[in-house]
Write a protein that holds these residues in place. Structure first.
Motif, mmCIF file in Angstrom:
data_model
loop_
_atom_site.group_PDB
_atom_site.id
_atom_site.type_symbol
_atom_site.label_atom_id
_atom_site.label_comp_id
_atom_site.label_asym_id
_atom_site.label_seq_id
_atom_site.Cartn_x
_atom_site.Cartn_y
_atom_site.Cartn_z
ATOM 1 N N ARG A 140 57.565 44.564 36.105
ATOM 2 C CA ARG A 140 57.306 44.791 37.142
ATOM 3 C C ARG A 140 59.048 44.946 37.312
ATOM 4 N NH1 ARG A 140 54.457 40.956 38.782
ATOM 5 N NH2 ARG A 140 55.181 40.969 40.826
ATOM 6 N N PHE A 141 60.138 45.354 37.246
ATOM 7 C CA PHE A 141 61.069 45.675 37.701
ATOM 8 C C PHE A 141 60.878 47.554 37.452
ATOM 9 C CE2 PHE A 141 65.428 48.083 36.578
ATOM 10 C CZ PHE A 141 66.276 47.812 37.673
ATOM 11 N N ARG A 142 60.376 47.739 36.614
ATOM 12 C CA ARG A 142 60.279 49.260 37.264
ATOM 13 C C ARG A 142 59.114 49.783 37.971
ATOM 14 N NH1 ARG A 142 57.820 53.598 32.022
ATOM 15 N NH2 ARG A 142 58.255 55.534 33.212
ATOM 16 N N GLU A 143 58.459 48.937 38.380
ATOM 17 C CA GLU A 143 57.062 48.962 38.770
ATOM 18 C C GLU A 143 58.050 48.976 40.411
ATOM 19 O OE1 GLU A 143 53.293 48.410 39.270
ATOM 20 O OE2 GLU A 143 52.961 49.217 37.754
ATOM 21 N N THR A 144 58.830 47.534 40.342
ATOM 22 C CA THR A 144 59.927 48.061 41.985
ATOM 23 C C THR A 144 60.608 48.707 42.115
ATOM 24 O OG1 THR A 144 60.137 45.323 41.622
ATOM 25 C CG2 THR A 144 61.432 46.355 42.899
ATOM 26 N N LEU A 145 60.811 49.400 41.165
ATOM 27 C CA LEU A 145 61.820 50.766 41.338
ATOM 28 C C LEU A 145 60.778 51.909 41.528
ATOM 29 C CD1 LEU A 145 64.457 50.799 39.092
ATOM 30 C CD2 LEU A 145 64.373 50.204 41.156
ATOM 31 N N LEU A 146 60.095 52.199 40.643
ATOM 32 C CA LEU A 146 59.175 53.531 41.358
ATOM 33 C C LEU A 146 57.646 53.311 41.807
ATOM 34 C CD1 LEU A 146 60.162 54.591 37.439
ATOM 35 C CD2 LEU A 146 61.364 55.070 39.112
ATOM 36 N N GLY A 147 57.140 52.437 41.772
ATOM 37 C CA GLY A 147 56.148 51.328 42.662
ATOM 38 C C GLY A 147 54.988 51.682 41.277
ATOM 39 N N GLY A 148 54.145 51.920 41.929
ATOM 40 C CA GLY A 148 52.725 51.464 41.120
ATOM 41 C C GLY A 148 51.177 52.125 41.667
ATOM 42 N N VAL A 149 50.283 52.333 40.413
ATOM 43 C CA VAL A 149 48.989 51.614 41.510
ATOM 44 C C VAL A 149 48.809 50.134 41.749
ATOM 45 C CG1 VAL A 149 46.182 51.809 40.852
ATOM 46 C CG2 VAL A 149 48.780 53.814 39.685
ATOM 47 N N THR A 150 49.629 49.450 40.690
ATOM 48 C CA THR A 150 48.656 47.795 40.681
ATOM 49 C C THR A 150 49.752 47.737 42.721
ATOM 50 O OG1 THR A 150 49.047 47.838 38.922
ATOM 51 C CG2 THR A 150 48.760 45.119 40.335
ATOM 52 N N ARG A 151 51.171 47.657 42.587
ATOM 53 C CA ARG A 151 51.619 47.512 43.558
ATOM 54 C C ARG A 151 51.238 47.578 44.922
ATOM 55 N NH1 ARG A 151 57.849 48.870 44.674
ATOM 56 N NH2 ARG A 151 56.749 51.022 45.677
ATOM 57 N N ASP A 152 50.284 49.410 45.000
ATOM 58 C CA ASP A 152 50.513 50.229 46.056
ATOM 59 C C ASP A 152 48.941 49.519 46.173
ATOM 60 O OD1 ASP A 152 52.042 51.394 46.176
ATOM 61 O OD2 ASP A 152 51.082 53.424 44.848
ATOM 62 N N LEU A 153 48.049 49.041 45.568
ATOM 63 C CA LEU A 153 46.554 48.355 45.441
ATOM 64 C C LEU A 153 46.520 47.030 46.430
ATOM 65 C CD1 LEU A 153 44.898 49.773 42.792
ATOM 66 C CD2 LEU A 153 44.364 50.927 45.465
ATOM 67 N N LEU A 154 47.694 46.528 46.274
ATOM 68 C CA LEU A 154 47.797 45.274 46.561
ATOM 69 C C LEU A 154 48.509 45.475 47.821
ATOM 70 C CD1 LEU A 154 49.521 43.108 43.673
ATOM 71 C CD2 LEU A 154 46.969 42.626 45.021
ATOM 72 N N ARG A 155 49.327 46.919 48.564
ATOM 73 C CA ARG A 155 49.427 46.870 49.530
ATOM 74 C C ARG A 155 48.190 46.608 50.610
ATOM 75 N NH1 ARG A 155 54.524 49.720 48.690
ATOM 76 N NH2 ARG A 155 53.077 50.745 48.973
ATOM 77 N N THR A 156 47.000 47.796 50.033
ATOM 78 C CA THR A 156 47.108 48.868 50.765
ATOM 79 C C THR A 156 45.032 48.876 50.410
ATOM 80 O OG1 THR A 156 47.037 50.898 48.988
ATOM 81 C CG2 THR A 156 48.597 50.738 50.853
ATOM 82 N N SER A 157 44.682 48.105 49.955
ATOM 83 C CA SER A 157 43.119 47.856 49.295
ATOM 84 C C SER A 157 42.998 48.015 50.803
ATOM 85 C CB SER A 157 42.841 47.456 47.621
ATOM 86 O OG SER A 157 42.067 47.666 47.704
ATOM 87 N N ARG A 158 41.310 48.195 50.677
ATOM 88 C CA ARG A 158 40.305 47.453 51.623
ATOM 89 C C ARG A 158 38.957 47.573 51.263
ATOM 90 N NH1 ARG A 158 41.573 52.775 53.059
ATOM 91 N NH2 ARG A 158 40.430 53.407 52.272
ATOM 92 N N ILE A 159 38.432 46.956 49.594
ATOM 93 C CA ILE A 159 38.001 45.916 49.186
ATOM 94 C C ILE A 159 38.783 44.946 48.133
ATOM 95 C CG2 ILE A 159 36.613 48.080 49.327
ATOM 96 C CD1 ILE A 159 37.422 49.327 46.256
ATOM 97 N N PRO A 160 37.385 44.400 48.076
ATOM 98 C CA PRO A 160 38.530 43.062 46.897
ATOM 99 C C PRO A 160 38.486 43.915 45.304
ATOM 100 C CG PRO A 160 36.515 42.784 47.462
ATOM 101 C CD PRO A 160 36.385 44.010 48.088
ATOM 102 N N LEU A 161 39.670 43.470 44.816
ATOM 103 C CA LEU A 161 40.690 43.654 43.490
ATOM 104 C C LEU A 161 39.947 42.701 42.855
ATOM 105 C CD1 LEU A 161 44.209 45.256 44.727
ATOM 106 C CD2 LEU A 161 42.425 46.733 44.375
ATOM 107 N N LEU A 162 39.599 43.049 41.566
ATOM 108 C CA LEU A 162 40.126 41.801 40.748
ATOM 109 C C LEU A 162 40.560 42.861 39.623
ATOM 110 C CD1 LEU A 162 37.942 39.719 39.320
ATOM 111 C CD2 LEU A 162 36.955 41.452 37.359
ATOM 112 N N LEU A 163 42.225 41.897 39.290
ATOM 113 C CA LEU A 163 42.890 42.158 38.070
ATOM 114 C C LEU A 163 43.129 41.703 37.123
ATOM 115 C CD1 LEU A 163 45.223 41.585 41.365
ATOM 116 C CD2 LEU A 163 45.092 43.721 40.769
ATOM 117 N N GLY A 164 43.395 42.362 36.264
ATOM 118 C CA GLY A 164 43.705 41.740 34.867
ATOM 119 C C GLY A 164 45.057 42.495 33.891
ATOM 120 N N HIS A 165 45.406 40.760 33.221
ATOM 121 C CA HIS A 165 46.927 41.634 32.717
ATOM 122 C C HIS A 165 46.802 41.747 30.921
ATOM 123 C CE1 HIS A 165 51.199 42.489 32.054
ATOM 124 N NE2 HIS A 165 51.019 41.847 31.726
#
Length: 165
Positions: A140-165
């Protein structure tokens, strides 16, 4: 940091995003469905797009999404720029096939857009009802600093996302 909004501002997330979605995706032992504001409904019968990066998180998302993928009119496994060694794209296709789900493989090049932009465009062109992704493959720290696909899609997606970890 006294409140949730300060955390949201500090990480660069928009106020409209509920940070709890990311937390739920990471800590829940199941898939988390995020339906963006403004989307009137979720139609499991529309095409489904799987964002595949060969990570354990993507494999978990795929397993968690299996009931939904069975209902989809078509399933597209999309990898962008690389094929992984641990869970190659063909293994995801084989796994789905063994569970009665036919899928098409797509290897897309990363152009001027980010990986999240390429995934969103592909899903929109296919009329996808949802996009399945493994959430937070990096720390999560690296995602916060560098960004990432998950964060970008949570911000911009116009379609439903099914997330799994």
């Amino acid at each position: 940091m006294n409140n949730l909004y300060e955390i949201v501002e500090m990480t660069g997330l928009q106020r409209g995003i509920l940070p709890i979605v990311g937390e739920a995706a990471v800590h829940a032992a199941c898939a988390v469905l995020m339906v963006p504001a403004g989307v009137g409904s979720f139609d499991a019968g529309r095409p489904a797009v799987i964002g595949w990066n060969a990570s354990p998180e993507a494999a978990n998302a795929l397993r968690n999404a299996l009931p939904l993928l069975r209902a989809a009119s078509s399933v597209h496994i999309v990898s962008i720029g690389e094929n992984g060694e641990d869970f190659p794209q063909t293994s995801a296709n084989t796994y789905l096939s063994r569970h009665g789900v036919a899928s098409d493989l797509h290897a897309l090049a990363m152009d001027a857009k980010s990986a999240s932009g390429v995934l969103e465009d592909f899903a929109a062109k296919r009329g996808a009802g949802c996009l399945v992704i493994g959430a937070y493959g990096r720390s999560r720290f690296r995602e916060t600093l560098l960004g990432g696909v998950t964060r970008d899609l949570l911000r911009t997606s116009r379609i439903p996302l099914l997330l799994g970890h």
